[in-house]
Design a protein around this motif. Structure first.
Motif, PDB file in Angstrom:
ATOM      1  N   LEU A  50      45.653  54.152  37.761  1.00 30.00           N
ATOM      2  CA  LEU A  50      46.244  53.024  37.033  1.00 30.00           C
ATOM      3  C   LEU A  50      45.955  51.695  37.720  1.00 30.00           C
ATOM      4  CD1 LEU A  50      49.686  54.526  35.957  1.00 30.00           C
ATOM      5  CD2 LEU A  50      47.722  54.005  34.517  1.00 30.00           C
ATOM      6  N   VAL A  51      46.071  51.661  39.032  1.00 27.80           N
ATOM      7  CA  VAL A  51      45.781  50.423  39.765  1.00 27.80           C
ATOM      8  C   VAL A  51      44.313  50.047  39.599  1.00 27.80           C
ATOM      9  CG1 VAL A  51      45.599  49.451  42.097  1.00 27.80           C
ATOM     10  CG2 VAL A  51      47.664  50.654  41.397  1.00 27.80           C
ATOM     11  N   LEU A  52      43.440  51.039  39.612  1.00 24.33           N
ATOM     12  CA  LEU A  52      42.012  50.784  39.422  1.00 24.33           C
ATOM     13  C   LEU A  52      41.742  50.211  38.030  1.00 24.33           C
ATOM     14  CD1 LEU A  52      39.161  51.158  40.679  1.00 24.33           C
ATOM     15  CD2 LEU A  52      39.105  53.358  39.494  1.00 24.33           C
ATOM     16  N   LEU A  53      42.370  50.787  37.007  1.00 21.99           N
ATOM     17  CA  LEU A  53      42.169  50.283  35.645  1.00 21.99           C
ATOM     18  C   LEU A  53      42.715  48.865  35.486  1.00 21.99           C
ATOM     19  CD1 LEU A  53      42.989  53.457  33.546  1.00 21.99           C
ATOM     20  CD2 LEU A  53      40.759  52.418  33.930  1.00 21.99           C
ATOM     21  N   VAL A  54      43.875  48.591  36.048  1.00 25.52           N
ATOM     22  CA  VAL A  54      44.439  47.240  35.969  1.00 25.52           C
ATOM     23  C   VAL A  54      43.563  46.260  36.739  1.00 25.52           C
ATOM     24  CG1 VAL A  54      46.417  45.825  36.682  1.00 25.52           C
ATOM     25  CG2 VAL A  54      46.794  48.008  35.536  1.00 25.52           C
ATOM     26  N   GLY A  55      43.051  46.667  37.886  1.00 27.90           N
ATOM     27  CA  GLY A  55      42.167  45.797  38.673  1.00 27.90           C
ATOM     28  C   GLY A  55      40.882  45.481  37.947  1.00 27.90           C
ATOM     29  N   VAL A  56      40.289  46.469  37.301  1.00 21.58           N
ATOM     30  CA  VAL A  56      39.062  46.231  36.543  1.00 21.58           C
ATOM     31  C   VAL A  56      39.337  45.308  35.362  1.00 21.58           C
ATOM     32  CG1 VAL A  56      37.361  47.364  35.056  1.00 21.58           C
ATOM     33  CG2 VAL A  56      37.911  48.327  37.277  1.00 21.58           C
ATOM     34  N   GLY A  60      37.708  41.620  34.928  1.00 19.33           N
ATOM     35  CA  GLY A  60      36.996  41.257  33.698  1.00 19.33           C
ATOM     36  C   GLY A  60      37.561  40.016  33.059  1.00 19.33           C
ATOM     37  N   THR A  61      38.882  39.879  33.069  1.00 18.17           N
ATOM     38  CA  THR A  61      39.520  38.687  32.504  1.00 18.17           C
ATOM     39  C   THR A  61      39.165  37.453  33.315  1.00 18.17           C
ATOM     40  OG1 THR A  61      41.350  40.033  31.697  1.00 18.17           O
ATOM     41  CG2 THR A  61      41.746  37.673  31.888  1.00 18.17           C
ATOM     42  N   VAL A  62      39.212  37.568  34.624  1.00 19.01           N
ATOM     43  CA  VAL A  62      38.876  36.423  35.478  1.00 19.01           C
ATOM     44  C   VAL A  62      37.424  36.020  35.272  1.00 19.01           C
ATOM     45  CG1 VAL A  62      38.521  35.751  37.892  1.00 19.01           C
ATOM     46  CG2 VAL A  62      40.645  36.838  37.207  1.00 19.01           C
ATOM     47  N   ARG A  63      36.556  36.991  35.202  1.00 18.01           N
ATOM     48  CA  ARG A  63      35.133  36.667  35.048  1.00 18.01           C
ATOM     49  C   ARG A  63      34.838  36.062  33.678  1.00 18.01           C
ATOM     50  NH1 ARG A  63      29.931  40.637  35.740  1.00 18.01           N
ATOM     51  NH2 ARG A  63      28.398  38.981  35.508  1.00 18.01           N
TER      52      ARG A  63
END
Length: 87
Positions: A50-56, A60-63
């Motif tokens: 879950l942390v990995l999915l939220v981080g990705v 993506g949002t930041v980029r």
């Protein structure tokens, strides 16, 4: 072999078959510990996923959204600095 030796051999064999082996009793005693360990490992694996999915998703949002805005501001600042007499 005599009749007496056969009977005692059969009795020993039956007695050995009815007694639990040390390995079987050891596994039965440690089973709850393995269950807790398996649950803990699965919990950490799910949390990591879950942390990995939220981080990705955040990356993506930041980029996609934030980075172009920041770059445009820096480009505007750089263009403004080129028109100053100090450049």
């Amino acid at each position: 072999m005599s009749e007496h030796q056969l009977e005692s051999a059969d009795e020993l064999w039956l007695a050995a078959a009815n007694t639990p082996t040390p390995q079987a009793s050891r596994v039965a005693k440690h089973r709850p510990w393995w269950r807790w360990l398996r649950r803990l490992v699965l919990l950490f694996a799910a949390q990591y996923t879950l942390v990995l999915l939220v981080g990705v998703a955040a990356a993506g949002t930041v980029r996609a959204l934030v980075l172009p805005q920041i770059l445009s501001r820096f480009e505007a600042i750089a263009a403004a600095l080129k028109h100053t007499p100090f450049h």
